[in-house]
Design an enzyme around this catalytic site. Structure first.
Site, mmCIF file in Angstrom:
data_model
loop_
_atom_site.group_PDB
_atom_site.id
_atom_site.type_symbol
_atom_site.label_atom_id
_atom_site.label_comp_id
_atom_site.label_asym_id
_atom_site.label_seq_id
_atom_site.Cartn_x
_atom_site.Cartn_y
_atom_site.Cartn_z
ATOM 1 N N TYR A 140 0.799 -1.223 0.000
ATOM 2 C CA TYR A 140 0.000 0.000 0.000
ATOM 3 C C TYR A 140 0.833 1.276 0.000
ATOM 4 O O TYR A 140 0.282 2.368 0.044
ATOM 5 C CB TYR A 140 -0.944 -0.002 1.209
ATOM 6 C CG TYR A 140 -1.892 -1.172 1.178
ATOM 7 C CD1 TYR A 140 -2.986 -1.185 0.324
ATOM 8 C CD2 TYR A 140 -1.673 -2.285 1.985
ATOM 9 C CE1 TYR A 140 -3.844 -2.273 0.273
ATOM 10 C CE2 TYR A 140 -2.534 -3.371 1.946
ATOM 11 C CZ TYR A 140 -3.616 -3.355 1.085
ATOM 12 O OH TYR A 140 -4.460 -4.433 1.043
ATOM 13 N N ASP A 151 0.212 -8.844 11.380
ATOM 14 C CA ASP A 151 1.271 -8.955 10.371
ATOM 15 C C ASP A 151 2.644 -8.909 11.040
ATOM 16 O O ASP A 151 3.539 -8.179 10.605
ATOM 17 C CB ASP A 151 1.142 -7.848 9.328
ATOM 18 C CG ASP A 151 1.923 -8.170 8.048
ATOM 19 O OD1 ASP A 151 2.259 -9.357 7.834
ATOM 20 O OD2 ASP A 151 2.202 -7.246 7.269
#
Length: 255
Positions: free
Chosen positions: A14, A128
């Site tokens: 991103y 994550d």
């Protein structure tokens, strides 16, 4: 512009991360420049960025990277500005193929547990945890970073709507792989994988794909729960998956 961009230090799904300097103070910072995305993806990109901002505004801890500010450029691109930290755990592992010294492993693991314990008490799952998201200062202080996948949870078992597109594959637990409910323990599983990787100098479960990842885990740790086996059998993507035979089980000690 307030910041002078000096060099790119990382690239993600991103956005990219840049080493930059505050023109007024001369202080080094890390700036995450969110990617330009098609109009149809603007909401998704905005959700990811604002989720990270909201979590980091709530999470103030010595072992969590400090968000200094967030701003938009004249073109509308979003920038997140963080304290600058020199290295990542991934870089340390690449430079130490036989593993890190035990004292260093203990220190990093302890600090990571402090960060995750703090987040979980605030009912936040990182989702994550991996070596590239563990920053290390010159003084050995750990800073957990990249909260783009983080989200709040109301209890230990996740909402069934939680996505399974979380946690980089090598650090993904069985419940995520088979689409089961999950919660804060997914972060602890990932840290356990990192702990082993720091000791031996290589990933614990380096799966080549979704199937291989689950196979490697089951080959070392044995069977899943009955509920997870039911989910596995009902999932078309695992239609050709074969469970390891008892004779194929190889414990972590044997490995």
């Amino acid at each position: 512009q307030k910041y002078e961009f000096m060099s790119r230090t990382g690239e993600g799904a991103y956005g990219s991360v840049w080493r930059a300097r505050d023109k007024n103070t001369g202080v080094l910072v890390a700036v995450k420049k969110m990617k330009d995305v098609p109009a149809t993806e603007e909401v998704r990109e905005g959700e990811i960025a604002m989720r990270e901002v909201r979590v980091l505004q709530l999470a103030k801890h010595v072992n969590i990277v400090n968000l200094l500010e967030a701003y938009k450029s004249q073109s509308g691109r979003l920038y997140l500005v963080f304290e600058y930290v020199e290295r990542t755990l991934l870089q340390e592992l690449k430079g130490n193929r036989t593993g890190l010294p035990p004292a260093v492993v203990k220190s990093i693991t302890w600090q990571m547990l402090q960060a995750l314990g703090y987040l979980h008490k605030k009912q936040i799952i990182h989702r994550d945890v991996k070596p590239s998201n563990v920053l290390l200062t010159e003084n050995g202080v750990v800073k957990l970073c990249d909260f783009g996948f983080a989200r709040a949870c109301d209890n230990e078992a996740s909402d069934p709507a939680y996505t399974t597109y979380v946690v980089t594959r090598w650090y993904r637990p069985p419940e995520v792989l088979v689409g089961d409910h999950y919660g804060p323990p997914v972060d602890i599983w990932a840290l356990g994988c990192i702990f082993a990787e720091m000791l031996i100098g290589r990933p614990l479960f380096p799966g080549k794909n979704h199937h291989d990842q689950l196979w490697l885990i089951l080959k070392s740790l044995g069977a899943m729960t009955e509920h997870q086996l039911d989910l596995l059998e009902a999932d078309p993507q695992f239609a050709c998956f074969r469970l390891p035979k008892p004779s194929e089980i190889e414990s972590l000690d044997q490995r």
